[in-house]
Every structure is written in C-alpha cells, then in structure tokens.
Design a protein around this motif. Structure first.
Motif, PDB file in Angstrom:
ATOM      1  N   UNK A 193      -7.265  42.646  27.995  1.00 13.02           N
ATOM      2  CA  UNK A 193      -5.894  43.110  27.801  1.00 13.02           C
ATOM      3  C   UNK A 193      -5.856  44.611  27.558  1.00 13.02           C
ATOM      4  N   UNK A 194      -4.692  45.211  27.794  1.00  6.16           N
ATOM      5  CA  UNK A 194      -4.518  46.630  27.521  1.00  6.16           C
ATOM      6  C   UNK A 194      -4.491  46.844  26.010  1.00  6.16           C
ATOM      7  N   UNK A 195      -5.006  47.988  25.569  1.00  3.40           N
ATOM      8  CA  UNK A 195      -5.054  48.306  24.144  1.00  3.40           C
ATOM      9  C   UNK A 195      -6.292  49.102  23.832  1.00  3.40           C
ATOM     10  N   UNK A 196      -6.345  49.708  22.651  1.00  5.28           N
ATOM     11  CA  UNK A 196      -7.482  50.552  22.299  1.00  5.28           C
ATOM     12  C   UNK A 196      -7.704  50.534  20.789  1.00  5.28           C
ATOM     13  N   UNK A 197      -8.841  50.025  20.366  1.00  7.91           N
ATOM     14  CA  UNK A 197      -9.187  50.006  18.943  1.00  7.91           C
ATOM     15  C   UNK A 197      -9.624  51.372  18.452  1.00  7.91           C
ATOM     16  N   UNK A 198      -9.995  52.276  19.385  1.00  5.11           N
ATOM     17  CA  UNK A 198     -10.430  53.610  19.027  1.00  5.11           C
ATOM     18  C   UNK A 198     -11.944  53.749  18.992  1.00  5.11           C
ATOM     19  N   UNK A 199     -12.386  54.971  19.206  1.00  3.69           N
ATOM     20  CA  UNK A 199     -13.818  55.252  19.273  1.00  3.69           C
ATOM     21  C   UNK A 199     -14.499  54.967  17.943  1.00  3.69           C
ATOM     22  N   UNK A 200     -13.853  55.343  16.842  1.00  5.26           N
ATOM     23  CA  UNK A 200     -14.452  55.134  15.530  1.00  5.26           C
ATOM     24  C   UNK A 200     -14.750  53.675  15.263  1.00  5.26           C
ATOM     25  N   UNK A 201     -13.808  52.806  15.577  1.00  6.13           N
ATOM     26  CA  UNK A 201     -14.008  51.373  15.361  1.00  6.13           C
ATOM     27  C   UNK A 201     -15.085  50.824  16.285  1.00  6.13           C
ATOM     28  N   UNK A 202     -15.107  51.315  17.518  1.00  9.03           N
ATOM     29  CA  UNK A 202     -16.132  50.854  18.461  1.00  9.03           C
ATOM     30  C   UNK A 202     -17.526  51.238  17.969  1.00  9.03           C
ATOM     31  N   UNK A 203     -17.670  52.463  17.443  1.00  9.16           N
ATOM     32  CA  UNK A 203     -18.955  52.884  16.890  1.00  9.16           C
ATOM     33  C   UNK A 203     -19.316  52.069  15.653  1.00  9.16           C
ATOM     34  N   UNK A 204     -18.329  51.744  14.836  1.00 11.31           N
ATOM     35  CA  UNK A 204     -18.592  50.939  13.632  1.00 11.31           C
ATOM     36  C   UNK A 204     -19.109  49.559  14.021  1.00 11.31           C
ATOM     37  N   UNK A 205     -18.517  48.977  15.059  1.00  8.91           N
ATOM     38  CA  UNK A 205     -18.958  47.668  15.526  1.00  8.91           C
ATOM     39  C   UNK A 205     -20.402  47.743  16.025  1.00  8.91           C
ATOM     40  N   UNK A 206     -20.718  48.818  16.772  1.00 18.01           N
ATOM     41  CA  UNK A 206     -22.096  48.994  17.254  1.00 18.01           C
ATOM     42  C   UNK A 206     -23.062  49.145  16.091  1.00 18.01           C
ATOM     43  N   UNK A 207     -22.630  49.845  15.035  1.00 22.06           N
ATOM     44  CA  UNK A 207     -23.478  50.040  13.860  1.00 22.06           C
ATOM     45  C   UNK A 207     -23.736  48.723  13.146  1.00 22.06           C
ATOM     46  N   UNK A 208     -22.708  47.920  12.984  1.00 18.92           N
ATOM     47  CA  UNK A 208     -22.880  46.626  12.317  1.00 18.92           C
ATOM     48  C   UNK A 208     -23.783  45.703  13.113  1.00 18.92           C
ATOM     49  N   UNK A 209     -23.914  45.965  14.395  1.00 19.27           N
ATOM     50  CA  UNK A 209     -24.810  45.181  15.242  1.00 19.27           C
ATOM     51  C   UNK A 209     -26.232  45.727  15.229  1.00 19.27           C
ATOM     52  N   UNK A 210     -26.473  46.744  14.400  1.00 20.01           N
ATOM     53  CA  UNK A 210     -27.824  47.264  14.246  1.00 20.01           C
ATOM     54  C   UNK A 210     -28.193  48.404  15.158  1.00 20.01           C
ATOM     55  N   UNK A 211     -27.231  49.018  15.841  1.00 21.25           N
ATOM     56  CA  UNK A 211     -27.529  50.135  16.735  1.00 21.25           C
ATOM     57  C   UNK A 211     -27.481  51.444  15.952  1.00 21.25           C
ATOM     58  N   UNK A 212     -28.549  52.232  16.050  1.00 18.53           N
ATOM     59  CA  UNK A 212     -28.600  53.528  15.375  1.00 18.53           C
ATOM     60  C   UNK A 212     -28.096  54.619  16.300  1.00 18.53           C
ATOM     61  N   UNK A 213     -29.032  55.215  17.082  1.00 18.25           N
ATOM     62  CA  UNK A 213     -28.603  56.158  18.109  1.00 18.25           C
ATOM     63  C   UNK A 213     -27.891  55.411  19.212  1.00 18.25           C
ATOM     64  N   UNK A 214     -26.682  55.843  19.540  1.00 20.21           N
ATOM     65  CA  UNK A 214     -25.879  55.083  20.501  1.00 20.21           C
ATOM     66  C   UNK A 214     -25.074  56.009  21.396  1.00 20.21           C
ATOM     67  N   UNK A 215     -24.959  55.625  22.646  1.00 23.76           N
ATOM     68  CA  UNK A 215     -24.124  56.321  23.626  1.00 23.76           C
ATOM     69  C   UNK A 215     -22.917  55.434  23.893  1.00 23.76           C
ATOM     70  N   UNK A 216     -21.733  55.916  23.541  1.00 26.24           N
ATOM     71  CA  UNK A 216     -20.517  55.118  23.667  1.00 26.24           C
ATOM     72  C   UNK A 216     -19.689  55.627  24.833  1.00 26.24           C
ATOM     73  N   UNK A 217     -19.440  54.754  25.801  1.00 24.19           N
ATOM     74  CA  UNK A 217     -18.647  55.081  26.982  1.00 24.19           C
ATOM     75  C   UNK A 217     -17.230  54.576  26.754  1.00 24.19           C
ATOM     76  N   UNK A 218     -16.249  55.460  26.849  1.00 19.10           N
ATOM     77  CA  UNK A 218     -14.855  55.056  26.674  1.00 19.10           C
ATOM     78  C   UNK A 218     -14.362  54.302  27.915  1.00 19.10           C
ATOM     79  N   UNK A 219     -13.383  53.416  27.750  1.00 16.80           N
ATOM     80  CA  UNK A 219     -12.853  52.676  28.904  1.00 16.80           C
ATOM     81  C   UNK A 219     -12.286  53.630  29.954  1.00 16.80           C
ATOM     82  N   UNK A 220     -12.694  53.422  31.206  1.00 10.56           N
ATOM     83  CA  UNK A 220     -12.223  54.289  32.290  1.00 10.56           C
ATOM     84  C   UNK A 220     -10.818  53.910  32.742  1.00 10.56           C
TER      85      UNK A 220
END
Length: 413
Positions: free
Chosen positions: A245-272
């Motif tokens: 669906x259309x919508x955006x939780x934001x980059x900060x939240x996406x990075x937080x989710x990646x962190x909670x999944x155990x990812x340290x160094x991470x490259x985050x690609x925004x939706x095109x």
C-alpha cells in the motif's frame, strides 16, 4: 603446451597487466577512500546523533536533489553516507557528520575507486569490455594450467630455481617459471572467482542459481530498481519485491527496524515508487554477513528477512569466492595473499615479453615450435574443456586456431 602457453600470453597479456594493477589497488579501497574523502570524522564518537530524516533534509536542502539511500556505518567514528541522484547524471555520495548534520564532503559517480573498478572490469568500454574480461579470464585459466605443466619438476629441471645472469635468457626463464609456479594457484583462483561478475557467464550462472533455488529465498518477480539491486548480495539480485500500500513510515523508523533485527552497518534504500518497500542491506565484509530485509513502507512490517543461512550451497560458494577474491573473507592474511597474486601476475606480464624477445632468431620474433602428439592431445583436451565451460573464451580459441592455420597455409604456399 609451450606453443599455446605462448599464444595465451600474447593474446591477453596487456589486459592481465591492467587487471593486476587495478585489482591490487582495489584491495585497499577502504584505505584509499579514507585518504581521499572525509570517511572518518574528527573528534571522539558520540552516542547521540540527529534523526536520519534531519540528515536527509539537510542534504536535500543543500544540493537540491532527492536522497535515494543512506548508509549508516558500523564504526561510529565514520561519517554517514547520504546518496543523491539528479534526473540526468551520476549519483553523488555526501559524507555527513551525524552529530550535527554538517556535510563534510562529497564523492561523485563513485569516486576514484569506481574508476579503478571500471578499469578492472573494462566497464568503461561497455558490454564489449565486459565480454573481453570473460575471454581474458578463460585464457588466464589456460595460462595457469599450461604453465604448471611446463614448470612441473622433471629430471634436470627444478620447479623453483633462478639460474644464470640477468643478461641471459635462462635467468628470465627461471624467474618467470618460478614466479608462475608459486602463484599459479592464486591466479587461477582469482580468474575463476572473477567470472561471476561477467555479463554472459556470470549472468547465466545467476539465472541458473535463481531458477533452481540454489541460492536465494523465494521472492516476487517484480524486479528491483538499479540502486536496490546494486546493494544486494550477488545471489539475491535476480529477485524483486512485493508491492504494498501507499504510505511511508520514514527512514528513521526503517533504520530502527533494521537495528532491532540485529543489523549494525546498514545501507537503506528508499522506496523508488509508491507502494515499493524499503530495502535494508548489511555492509558485507565476510560472505556470511550477507543479509537483506524488505520493510513495508506503509506499515513497517518486515516482508522478508533474507540471510546467509537461506542460501543454497551453490550461492554460498559464489559469495564466499567473491569475498575471498576481494581479500575480505579471512582478514589481512587473505588480502595479502590476493595482493601477492596480483603482484606476481604483473611480474609475469613483464617478464613474458622479455622471454619472447630473447628467443628471437636472426632478429625475428617467433613462436615456440609445435608440440609433440601427446602434448597436443593434452592441450586439445584442456582447450575443449575450458571452451565448453566458458563459451566466449572457446570462440576466441577457435579464432586463434584459424589464425594459426591461415598463417601456416601462407607460409607453405
């Protein structure tokens, strides 16, 4: 063996020398980039940093371009990398201090190391160059095998020896042969593990791995966009993402989710596009670090979490080969071994023309004499095997055989 070893070197020597130099430089990509760009920040690292959305807004306001991805390094002393891309033109990486949002510098089009990488793969010449690399890699394999055969210890011919004086041919033949015998395994490894980057053979291998589920989890057929595809591990690039669906939780939240999944160094690609997910890819050093998470941009739900454990044996072998090829899998010892292979390859490329020059007869450069029937059969078998495994190399072998036959016909006419 001698004759076809000579032809193989004659055909690919200039490209092999270029690949040896650029490969050795690329092994030290982190150090070179740290010297040329503000990778490291001054002052002590801070536990607190600005929200990622603030960093993105700062960069977009400063440069007037949209941010496509953001990289949070595993090392807190390193600056964050925020990438923008204009409608027409190369992408630009902005090095940002996360503590205050200050832009420390920029790197356009991948910077110096991108140029070195493109030279190494001949990407600067487009598809033709990529296919040439595949041909060269195949000939390099033939060089290694025939060189080992020629230098294998026999009565009166040690494998490791340097005899005579620098003014004589024996000295240079021994130097060339000893270097080749010592480094053949590493050069052969570099040639084989470099094949997955090629378009024809590597593309075919990726398709086979994907079609047989040997290397990646089941994924939707919608293809990744170019930035997302480049960030993924090699074996995940043929997949795609499920539209939501259309919508955006934001980059900060996406990075937080990646962190909670155990990812340290991470490259985050925004939706095109609207409905496309966020893609969080781990910064890979060792092959087992490969991981990618897709996050629904509207709800924040993790759509898929793909890691090394989900790879099949074929994909694991390829990822391991790539990490080892780049000198990353086993630390500094790995990098030094690959560097030694590159330096030996360069020396072999330099000593080979000297041997050719010193073998000339009556002032004329000549090829080695024809081989014995037994050696011919062995070379034919090797060429057939390599030609079948690497079709573009096989085509170049056919061209070389035709060339030798035509030259022979003219001499006898």
């Amino acid at each position: 063996m001698w004759r076809w070893h000579f032809y193989a070197g004659l055909i690919v020597l200039p490209v092999l020398a270029l690949m040896a130099v650029t490969g050795a430089l690329y092994l030290y990509k982190p150090e070179i980039e740290a010297m040329l760009y503000p990778v490291h920040m001054s002052g002590a690292p801070s536990a607190s940093s600005l929200p990622p959305s603030r960093l993105i807004a700062t960069v977009e306001m400063a440069v007037g371009e949209s941010v496509t991805q953001i990289v949070r390094p595993a090392n807190p002393s390193e600056s964050w990398r925020v990438m923008t891309k204009a409608d027409a033109g190369p992408s630009t990486v902005h090095f940002v201090d996360p503590r205050n949002g200050r832009i420390l510098g920029e790197m356009r089009g991948g910077g110096v190391m991108k140029v070195i990488k493109d030279l190494h793969s001949l990407a600067l010449t487009g598809p033709v160059g990529n296919r040439l690399v595949e041909v060269v890699a195949g000939w390099a394999i033939l060089l290694c095998i025939t060189g080992l055969y020629l230098r294998w210890p026999r009565r009166g011919q040690p494998a490791l020896a340097i005899r005579g004086r620098a003014s004589g041919r024996l000295f240079w033949r021994d130097l060339h042969g000893t270097l080749g015998f010592l480094s053949a395994a590493v050069i052969l490894f570099l040639a084989v593990t470099g094949m997955p980057w090629t378009d024809v053979w590597g593309g075919g291998l990726r398709a086979v791995v994907a079609a047989n589920d040997w290397g990646r989890p089941k994924m939707a057929v919608t293809p990744w966009s170019a930035p997302a595809k480049d960030a993924l591990p090699w074996t995940l690039r043929e997949g795609g993402a499920t539209a939501g669906r259309a919508g955006d939780i934001g980059v900060g939240e996406a990075l937080r989710i990646a962190t909670t999944r155990g990812m340290g160094g991470v490259q985050l690609i925004r939706p095109a596009t609207s409905g496309a997910p966020y893609l969080a890819a781990s910064i890979v050093t060792q092959a087992q670090d490969a991981r990618a998470i897709t996050i629904d941009a509207a709800s924040g739900a993790v759509v898929q979490d793909m890691d090394w454990r989900m790879f099949g044996p074929g994909a694991k072998a390829v990822e391991w080969g790539i990490a080892t090829h780049q000198g990353q899998q086993y630390g500094e010892a790995n990098r030094l071994l690959m560097l030694a292979g590159c330096l030996c390859l360069l020396l072999l490329c330099l000593t080979a023309p000297l041997l050719w020059w010193k073998r000339r007869k009556e002032g004329r450069l000549t090829a080695p004499p024809a081989a014995t029937p037994a050696a011919r059969r062995m070379v034919a078998g090797l060429m057939l095997l390599i030609g079948l495994l690497f079709p573009l190399t096989g085509l170049s072998m056919v061209a070389a055989l035709l060339g030798e036959w035509i030259i022979g016909q003219r001499r006898t006419a």
